[in-house]
Scaffold this motif. Structure first.
Motif, PDB file in Angstrom:
ATOM      1  N   ASN A   1       5.095   2.862   3.856  1.00 46.55           N
ATOM      2  CA  ASN A   1       4.631   3.210   2.505  1.00 46.55           C
ATOM      3  C   ASN A   1       5.494   2.529   1.455  1.00 46.55           C
ATOM      4  O   ASN A   1       6.719   2.645   1.468  1.00 46.55           O
ATOM      5  CB  ASN A   1       4.697   4.743   2.359  1.00 46.55           C
ATOM      6  CG  ASN A   1       4.165   5.239   1.021  1.00 46.55           C
ATOM      7  OD1 ASN A   1       4.032   4.483   0.061  1.00 46.55           O
ATOM      8  ND2 ASN A   1       3.852   6.525   0.981  1.00 46.55           N
ATOM      9  N   THR A   2       4.849   1.833   0.508  1.00 44.98           N
ATOM     10  CA  THR A   2       5.590   1.064  -0.506  1.00 44.98           C
ATOM     11  C   THR A   2       6.500   1.951  -1.345  1.00 44.98           C
ATOM     12  O   THR A   2       7.485   1.492  -1.908  1.00 44.98           O
ATOM     13  CB  THR A   2       4.593   0.274  -1.395  1.00 44.98           C
ATOM     14  OG1 THR A   2       5.337  -0.588  -2.241  1.00 44.98           O
ATOM     15  CG2 THR A   2       3.739   1.199  -2.251  1.00 44.98           C
ATOM     16  N   GLN A   3       6.170   3.239  -1.419  1.00 49.46           N
ATOM     17  CA  GLN A   3       6.985   4.177  -2.205  1.00 49.46           C
ATOM     18  C   GLN A   3       8.309   4.514  -1.508  1.00 49.46           C
ATOM     19  O   GLN A   3       9.225   5.006  -2.157  1.00 49.46           O
ATOM     20  CB  GLN A   3       6.214   5.496  -2.422  1.00 49.46           C
ATOM     21  CG  GLN A   3       4.853   5.340  -3.065  1.00 49.46           C
ATOM     22  CD  GLN A   3       4.941   4.908  -4.519  1.00 49.46           C
ATOM     23  OE1 GLN A   3       5.947   5.123  -5.176  1.00 49.46           O
ATOM     24  NE2 GLN A   3       3.899   4.247  -5.018  1.00 49.46           N
ATOM     25  N   ASN A   4       8.373   4.293  -0.192  1.00 47.54           N
ATOM     26  CA  ASN A   4       9.596   4.652   0.531  1.00 47.54           C
ATOM     27  C   ASN A   4      10.716   3.698   0.156  1.00 47.54           C
ATOM     28  O   ASN A   4      10.607   2.488   0.351  1.00 47.54           O
ATOM     29  CB  ASN A   4       9.370   4.583   2.053  1.00 47.54           C
ATOM     30  CG  ASN A   4       8.506   5.710   2.549  1.00 47.54           C
ATOM     31  OD1 ASN A   4       8.088   6.563   1.763  1.00 47.54           O
ATOM     32  ND2 ASN A   4       8.229   5.725   3.842  1.00 47.54           N
TER      33      ASN A   4
ATOM     34  N   HIS B   1      -4.576   7.616   0.781  1.00 47.75           N
ATOM     35  CA  HIS B   1      -4.355   6.214   0.416  1.00 47.75           C
ATOM     36  C   HIS B   1      -4.259   6.139  -1.094  1.00 47.75           C
ATOM     37  O   HIS B   1      -5.266   6.009  -1.781  1.00 47.75           O
ATOM     38  CB  HIS B   1      -5.472   5.328   0.966  1.00 47.75           C
ATOM     39  CG  HIS B   1      -5.600   5.423   2.461  1.00 47.75           C
ATOM     40  ND1 HIS B   1      -6.436   6.314   3.077  1.00 47.75           N
ATOM     41  CD2 HIS B   1      -4.943   4.778   3.446  1.00 47.75           C
ATOM     42  CE1 HIS B   1      -6.301   6.204   4.395  1.00 47.75           C
ATOM     43  NE2 HIS B   1      -5.401   5.282   4.648  1.00 47.75           N
ATOM     44  N   ARG B   2      -3.021   6.218  -1.601  1.00 47.81           N
ATOM     45  CA  ARG B   2      -2.830   6.443  -3.021  1.00 47.81           C
ATOM     46  C   ARG B   2      -2.959   5.181  -3.862  1.00 47.81           C
ATOM     47  O   ARG B   2      -3.417   5.232  -4.991  1.00 47.81           O
ATOM     48  CB  ARG B   2      -1.465   7.091  -3.254  1.00 47.81           C
ATOM     49  CG  ARG B   2      -1.369   8.507  -2.687  1.00 47.81           C
ATOM     50  CD  ARG B   2      -2.412   9.408  -3.332  1.00 47.81           C
ATOM     51  NE  ARG B   2      -2.407  10.760  -2.783  1.00 47.81           N
ATOM     52  CZ  ARG B   2      -1.628  11.742  -3.233  1.00 47.81           C
ATOM     53  NH1 ARG B   2      -0.796  11.521  -4.207  1.00 47.81           N
ATOM     54  NH2 ARG B   2      -1.677  12.931  -2.676  1.00 47.81           N
ATOM     55  N   SER B   3      -2.527   4.063  -3.354  1.00 50.85           N
ATOM     56  CA  SER B   3      -2.613   2.845  -4.155  1.00 50.85           C
ATOM     57  C   SER B   3      -2.588   1.636  -3.246  1.00 50.85           C
ATOM     58  O   SER B   3      -2.392   1.752  -2.036  1.00 50.85           O
ATOM     59  CB  SER B   3      -1.452   2.786  -5.159  1.00 50.85           C
ATOM     60  OG  SER B   3      -0.235   2.686  -4.456  1.00 50.85           O
TER      61      SER B   3
ATOM     62  N   ASN C   1       0.830  -1.201   0.000  1.00 57.36           N
ATOM     63  CA  ASN C   1       0.000   0.000   0.000  1.00 57.36           C
ATOM     64  C   ASN C   1       0.866   1.253   0.000  1.00 57.36           C
ATOM     65  O   ASN C   1       2.026   1.234   0.409  1.00 57.36           O
ATOM     66  CB  ASN C   1      -0.902   0.024   1.238  1.00 57.36           C
ATOM     67  CG  ASN C   1      -1.982  -1.024   1.156  1.00 57.36           C
ATOM     68  OD1 ASN C   1      -2.629  -1.178   0.125  1.00 57.36           O
ATOM     69  ND2 ASN C   1      -2.162  -1.769   2.240  1.00 57.36           N
ATOM     70  N   SER C   2       0.220   2.325  -0.397  1.00 58.92           N
ATOM     71  CA  SER C   2       0.915   3.609  -0.366  1.00 58.92           C
ATOM     72  C   SER C   2       0.080   4.582   0.460  1.00 58.92           C
ATOM     73  O   SER C   2      -0.776   5.287  -0.059  1.00 58.92           O
ATOM     74  CB  SER C   2       1.090   4.133  -1.796  1.00 58.92           C
ATOM     75  OG  SER C   2       1.689   5.406  -1.757  1.00 58.92           O
ATOM     76  N   CYS C   3       0.334   4.585   1.775  1.00 57.18           N
ATOM     77  CA  CYS C   3      -0.403   5.464   2.680  1.00 57.18           C
ATOM     78  C   CYS C   3       0.582   6.563   3.100  1.00 57.18           C
ATOM     79  O   CYS C   3       1.651   6.261   3.634  1.00 57.18           O
ATOM     80  CB  CYS C   3      -0.905   4.689   3.888  1.00 57.18           C
ATOM     81  SG  CYS C   3      -1.797   3.185   3.437  1.00 57.18           S
TER      82      CYS C   3
END
Lengths: 257, 386
Positions: free
Chosen positions: B106-109, B205-207, B98-100
């Motif tokens: 956050n998966t983007q981190n 909650h982006r993705s 998830n990207s919270c």
């Protein structure tokens, strides 16, 4: 005063106490002592019954008090029976205060599951003290399956509301062949005295003592109230009446005979 | 049979404007007078209705905070006694799909992550048991391929001899999956909606599967229906207006209490904390301690028997004070990174812990407040495992 007899045991005290909600186990221990109780109930969920060093259990002198495990938290008969058996296996205690309370908020007892569990436990050799709503028929059915007492509630547990179920309690007391222990909702010594005055054999108190500003003083107050209520019952309290009974309007003429 | 189709939590919140009609509730809040607050305080303590709660969380109630706090304290003592339950979280994985935007996982981190094998998790659990914990909360990010249902059931069975209560705070599952956890001895689930405001939810909650608001909202029904005894819900404070979040959270809790009447509700109110690549100053709805206190007290005065949980997101001095006002359960000595109890240095944390006292120090603090620290309030014998 005559003794309280439950199953094969005799007790001088008619005040049973619970062990929850105290600010510390030391205060709990002092309050039990002050209450003069001989039967002390503990929630199996709160103690590590298999551990002799459990802090709460270590504060209850087993030589002095009958330790009465309870099944608080059990949602159905299966859970209550399982918990009771584990407790007996760990401690050898065959006494159990049966509580089956599926609703976690008011903790009201489930009559159907309680009866079912009581029958199983009695057949397995337990001495069963079931916590019930003030239901006279259920009380008789439990007696029929062999419970050692019935423990009807005065009002919802922890509510301190006193004898809200008085009318039904009176019927239970009138009909019972086993000791009736009024349990739950007794918030003041006067409530306990009232339960004893109407003929309860004993009462169980926890919250009112545990959360009082001075638990030890409150324990003493309950002890005295229970004794006073019992004495009043034995002394044969004068019946209350709504009318004055000074004259005999209908049969007064007979005096002239 | 009466149709309950329209009584889903989704419909209840929507029909009351509780999932985003800020204007409606803001106007109603502003109209609350001191007389409304007094009426709310005169009602039976511990019972819920939305107008009462509205009054208690209103700006008008701020001048009654001391009186409310005293009522909340006395009600909590009556229902829970002079006790405080203790639990510890055990983080299993920081890998997440998830990207919270508020979360360190956050998966983007782009950062080092960690996941524990079952034997590593057991080693962590042993440390918690040595501290005296009997109530453990297994926490994981959405790492579905590793923290599987089988992983959790196997771990739960191995932890059962060590703990009287095992619960989880993990990604959403189906009712059948929750049933499998329950049968393995897991008796509670905590799952926060994070925010009940649909717009804010979309923003943060982006993705990932968590981005679906309605799916998230349905989850507590799924685990409650699976038989879980403890149903934990909550909001992450900082994402939307706290007053409206409290109204929606309470309505959700009330719905769950009435429908799943054999389970106990617990409410949590975590305040957003800084984390790896998360600056809390970027969030416009962060709340001060006075508002947090008002929220906790208002919930207690509406729910006499709900468990109110406070984590180590809050600093020591605030926790010392809040535990007297309605809180019934707190964590202690928490590590929010997988493997953190054995080695605090490894891997990223979900958030920075704000109260670093040891479990023993917390227990001692509780005693000095005139309360008994309770490590065990459940028994493994309740849950029958296969």
């Amino acid at each position: 005063m005559e003794k309280l007899c439950i199953a094969d045991r005799q007790f001088d005290s008619r005040l049973l106490v619970g062990t929850g909600k105290f600010a510390s186990n030391q205060i709990m221990s002092q309050a039990i002592e002050a209450a003069g109780s001989e039967i002390v109930t503990v929630a199996l969920r709160r103690v590590d019954i298999e551990n002799p060093d459990d802090d709460m259990l270590a504060h209850i002198d087993r030589d002095k008090y009958l330790l009465l495990p309870n099944t608080s938290g059990a949602r159905d008969a299966d859970e209550a029976v399982r918990l009771s058996k584990l407790a007996r296996a760990a401690t050898g205690i065959k006494w159990v205060k049966l509580e089956v309370t599926p609703d976690p908020y008011y903790l009201l007892p489930d009559p159907i599951e309680t009866l079912k569990a009581a029958e199983i436990l009695v057949n397995e050799g337990f001495i069963v003290l079931p916590y019930i709503n003030a239901d006279p028929i259920l009380a008789k059915k439990l007696e029929d399956v062999g419970t050692a007492t019935v423990m009807p509630l005065a009002s919802p547990i922890g509510s301190n509301q006193g004898l809200k179920t008085r009318a039904a309690l009176e019927i239970i007391i009138e009909q019972a062949n086993v000791p009736v222990v009024v349990d739950a909702g007794l918030g003041l010594p006067s409530h306990a005295a009232e339960a004893m005055e109407i003929g309860a054999d004993a009462v169980l108190v926890n919250t009112a003592i545990a959360i009082a500003a001075e638990p030890v003083q409150m324990a003493i107050a309950f002890k005295k109230a229970v004794q006073a209520g019992r004495l009043a019952y034995l002394a044969g309290a004068a019946a209350q009446s709504k009318q004055a009974n000074a004259s005999s309007p209908l049969t007064g003429f007979l005096r002239n005979d | 049979m009466i149709s309950t189709e329209n009584n889903t939590i989704k419909n209840i919140l929507a029909s009351n404007g509780l999932d985003g009609d800020i204007g409606l509730w803001q106007r109603r809040l502003d109209q609350i007078t001191k007389a409304d607050v007094k009426r709310a305080l005169d009602s039976v303590p511990g019972t819920y209705n939305i107008n009462k709660l509205l009054a208690l969380i209103s700006p008008a109630a701020e001048s009654y905070l001391e009186q409310m706090a005293q009522m909340s304290q006395s009600l909590t003592i009556q229902r829970f006694g002079r006790t405080m339950k203790l639990y510890a979280p055990l983080y299993l994985s920081s890998y997440c799909s998830n990207s919270c935007l508020y979360c360190g996982f956050n998966t983007q981190n782009k950062t080092e992550r960690k996941r524990l094998t079952i034997s590593q998790a057991i080693e962590e659990a042993k440390l918690l048991a040595e501290y005296g914990f009997s109530d453990v909360l297994l926490v994981s990010s959405e790492d579905k391929n590793f923290i599987t249902v089988d992983y959790l059931t196997e771990l739960a069975k191995k932890l059962k001899p060590m703990f009287s209560s095992i619960s989880v705070e993990i990604y959403q599952m189906t009712e059948d999956e929750y049933k499998k956890l329950f049968c393995a001895g897991i008796e509670g689930v905590t799952l926060y909606q994070e925010t009940y405001n649909r717009d804010a939810y979309r923003l943060y909650h982006r993705s990932g599967s968590k981005a679906d608001f309605d799916n998230r909202l349905q989850s507590p029904d799924n685990f409650a229906a699976a038989g879980m005894r403890e149903i934990g819900i909550g909001v992450l404070l900082g994402l939307a207006d706290w007053r409206l979040e409290t109204l929606a959270l309470a309505r959700h809790g009330h719905y769950l209490m009435k429908k799943y009447w054999k389970s106990r509700i617990s409410f949590s109110f975590p305040r957003l904390r800084p984390a790896s690549q998360v600056e809390s100053s970027n969030f416009e709805h962060l709340i001060d301690t006075k508002s947090l206190t008002q929220m906790i007290i208002a919930l207690r005065l509406c729910f006499a028997d709900a468990s109110l949980v406070l984590s180590t997101r809050e600093p020591a001095d605030i926790r010392n004070n809040l535990i007297k006002l309605g809180i019934t359960k707190i964590s202690a000595g928490s590590k929010t990174n997988p493997g953190g109890y054995a080695d605090d240095k490894i891997s990223i944390k979900q958030f920075q812990v704000n109260d670093n006292r040891s479990p023993a120090q917390i227990a001692q603090m509780i005693r000095t407040k005139g309360m008994e620290p309770v490590f065990k309030d459940w028994d493994k014998a309740f849950t029958k495992t296969d």
